[in-house]
Scaffold this motif. Structure first.
Motif, PDB file in Angstrom:
ATOM      1  N   SER A   4       0.835  -1.192   0.000  1.00  0.00           N
ATOM      2  CA  SER A   4       0.000   0.000   0.000  1.00  0.00           C
ATOM      3  C   SER A   4       0.871   1.243   0.000  1.00  0.00           C
ATOM      4  N   LEU A   5       0.212   2.359  -0.253  1.00  0.00           N
ATOM      5  CA  LEU A   5       0.945   3.627  -0.282  1.00  0.00           C
ATOM      6  C   LEU A   5       1.286   4.031   1.139  1.00  0.00           C
ATOM      7  N   LEU A 115      -4.298   2.712  -7.390  1.00  0.00           N
ATOM      8  CA  LEU A 115      -2.927   2.206  -7.220  1.00  0.00           C
ATOM      9  C   LEU A 115      -2.257   1.936  -8.572  1.00  0.00           C
ATOM     10  N   TYR A 133       5.692   2.898  -1.948  1.00  0.00           N
ATOM     11  CA  TYR A 133       4.732   1.811  -2.127  1.00  0.00           C
ATOM     12  C   TYR A 133       5.361   0.576  -1.487  1.00  0.00           C
TER      13      TYR A 133
END
Ligand SMILES: Cc1cc2nc3c(=O)[nH]c(=O)nc-3n(C[C@H](O)[C@H](O)[C@H](O)COP(=O)(O)OP(=O)(O)OC[C@H]3O[C@@H](n4cnc5c(N)ncnc54)[C@H](O)[C@@H]3O)c2cc1C
Ligand code: SF4
Ligand code: SF4
Lengths: 159, 415
Positions: A4-5, A115, A133
């Protein structure tokens, strides 16, 4: 392992490379107003905060969509809008309590972070690693998710 | 465990899917009385507009979705309920027994109390069947009269305006969308419509619809002013009422809709209700209200299903909120937008740009909001209200400039 970011506001200088990269790749224009990630500038504190969808577990947007236009990308965990199915009703924009789905009047559809299919442009464009990321279980998103959990517009079910 | 769901709209479908997620073995029966796959009525305007086919309204797009999940979707109309012995009777007499029942029968449009509603070309805009009737009468030469400029009327307006010759709108109240718009916003909306060549008559009452063949149509909508509006098509949108008729004699407590507690359970153990038919907790007022909106239907559906599975899920109440575009002008409203006693409001209005934002506070909490012409980050208004976020010094900033609401949110979530 899903990624995930990870956003570290302390490293952000407010250069807006992320917004430009996002709008360019996703909307075909260099226009921060069309970016799915947004940098907030708190002038009084000299603080910049990049902010976008956390692909939250509750997925309020996806649940509320009346026509199945938002679906889960099983590989990345992203909640993805299908332009072909979206009718532009905007219900998702009020359902998401984080304000991260926006209506784009010029297309009549909504836009949100997807994303980039697993290779987010904002992270690549960020020169200071304020956006990275990374493996989902050690991201700073946890903090935001915890806060998000309090939103709890819905249920608190026993585990 | 036998789960039965009556009504295959968004509330029923989300409930069925949630049940399956939580119990791989249960029997799940979803009963609907419309001759279509489960669909979303709120997508109908986009069919009328020509943006999507009827199939675009279907709630789930994958072929075999319900079979794959082992959800038995079947046609049928519930006629009576015997809650004491756990049986639902369908039209034709078939008895269906259940361990847990979800009432998700939605609502039915109300009719204005005037003669002439049975004339050809007078329609509600509520079902796909209505949609087909309306679509057949639309066209460049069609004169259309829309009765009711509430939330749903305004949404339909856009589709009708795109596909007809002239459009007139008759509204009994003194402004459009009176239940989600104050006088400032209502006035701006009316000006906006006038600029788009839509004639909006407020404080006007329809007294009759009469057959009257002429150049302008085959009927006339007669107003209390004496004016007659010629029409080929009359569309009704004057409000809805929950479908609780079949519960008569069941002993289940109803008021406006089916009364449900914080588990979305009715007065009969094992019988739940969700969506437009349910009268549940209102997050803002603490009272019990029917919130006939899509997000409430899906939230109700999910939480009712969790409780049907035996996980005591608490619902904190639904927030009355809406977003709609009236011929292109986006408006939204949240919670106590009219303000609360002793509260404060922050207002920013730009009449020329058709932009308006009104925030309502109680102490340093946001409790309601109303917006016109805003499309960015509107969801945070919901987040701030339902989180009961203590805004502290941000309240003053928002009173000064309500448009900083997203900043206020980010400031609170990131520190
Ligand atoms: C034109 C239009 C536009 C709208 N726009 C919006 C919008 O922009 N935003 C928003 O939030 N909401 C909107 N709504 C409202 C929204 O569609 C409803 O809140 C939502 O559909 C409610 O879902 P539900 O599952 O509770 O009920 P429904 O969708 O009404 O589904 C109930 C189903 O149960 C069936 N049923 C009823 N009685 C029986 C019975 N006895 N036996 C078996 N089946 C039965 C009904 O026929 C129906 O198929 C709109 C509605 C319309 C008509
Ligand atoms: S847009 Fe909002 S509701 Fe949807 S996944 Fe992202 S944070 Fe969650
Ligand atoms: S705007 Fe599009 S994605 Fe959002 S709820 Fe409506 S149809 Fe679904």
């Amino acid at each position: 392992m899903q990624k995930s970011l990870h956003i570290d506001p302390d490293k952000c200088t407010g250069c807006l490379q992320c917004e430009l990269a996002c709008s360019h790749v996703n909307e075909g224009v260099f226009n921060p107003a069309k970016s799915r990630i947004k940098v907030f500038n708190f002038h009084d504190q000299g603080r910049m905060v990049p902010y976008t969808c956390t692909q939250c577990d509750e997925a309020w947007c996806m649940q509320a969509c009346p026509v199945d236009a938002i679906t889960l990308d099983a590989e990345t965990g992203a909640k993805v809008v299908s332009d072909a199915l979206c009718v532009g009703c905007k219900v998702c924009t009020i359902a998401c309590p984080f304000g991260t789905v926006n209506y784009n009047a010029s297309t009549g559809k909504v836009i949100k972070c997807d994303l980039c299919g697993g290779d987010p442009e904002c992270a690549k464009a960020c020169p200071t690693a304020a956006i990275t990321y990374v493996d989902a279980n050690w991201t700073g998103l946890d903090r935001m998710r915890q806060w998000a959990a309090k939103t709890d517009a819905g249920a608190q079910a026993e585990a | 465990m036998q789960h039965v769901i009556v009504g295959a709209g968004p509330a029923g479908v989300v409930a069925a899917e949630t049940l399956r997620k939580g119990d791989r073995a249960a029997d799940i029966v979803l009963i609907g009385d419309e001759p279509e796959p489960p669909y979303s009525r709120m997508a109908i305007p986009y069919v009328l507009e020509g943006m999507i086919e009827q199939s675009g309204t279907y709630l789930r797009k994958a072929q075999g979705h319900y079979e794959d999940l082992g959800i038995q979707y079947r046609q049928g109309r519930a006629e009576a309920l015997a809650a004491a012995d756990g049986t639902l009777t369908l039209e034709g007499g078939e008895a269906v027994s259940y361990d847990r029942l979800l009432i998700a029968t939605g609502a039915t449009p109300l009719s204005p109390p005037v003669p002439g509603l049975d004339l050809p070309g007078v329609h509600n805009c509520w079902t796909l069947a209505d949609c087909r009737e309306i679509a057949a009468l639309l066209g460049d030469d069609a004169n259309v009269v829309l009765i009711g400029a509430g939330f749903i009327g305004c949404i339909i307006m856009e589709a009708l305006a795109k596909r007809c010759g002239t459009l007139s709108v008759v509204e009994m109240e003194d402004r459009m969308v009176s239940r989600m718009m104050d006088a400032t916003a209502g006035g701006m909306l009316e000006r906006w419509c006038a600029a788009k060549d839509i004639r909006v008559l407020t404080s006007a009452r329809v007294t009759a619809i009469e057959a009257a063949k002429g150049a302008g149509g085959d009927k006339a909508v007669v107003l209390d002013s004496g004016e007659r509006l010629d029409a080929h098509l009359v569309v009704l949108a004057v409000g809805v009422a929950p479908n609780i008729g079949f519960l008569e004699g069941s002993g289940i407590r109803t008021d406006h809709g089916v009364l449900v507690n914080e588990h979305l359970e009715s007065s009969a153990a094992g019988v739940f209700a969700a969506g437009d038919v349910a009268q549940g907790l209102d997050f803002s007022t603490g009272e019990y209200s029917v919130h006939a909106i899509q997000p409430t239907a899906t939230e109700h559906g999910r939480i009712a299903a969790l409780n049907m599975l035996g996980r005591r899920a608490h619902y904190k109440g639904s927030l009355n909120m809406n977003v709609l575009a009236t011929v292109g002008l986006v408006s939204s409203s949240f919670g106590s937008w009219e303000g609360v006693a002793g509260g404060d409001s922050g207002v920013a209005v730009d009449e020329d740009a058709f932009k308006y934002l009104r925030l309502e506070f109680e102490g340093d909490h946001l409790v309601g909001a109303l917006g016109l012409g805003l499309t960015d980050h509107v969801g945070v208004i919901r987040g701030l209200i339902q989180n009961r976020t203590a805004l502290a010094e941000w309240k003053e900033k928002l009173l000064e400039n309500p448009h900083r609401v997203m900043e206020a949110y980010v400031a609170h979530s990131q520190t």
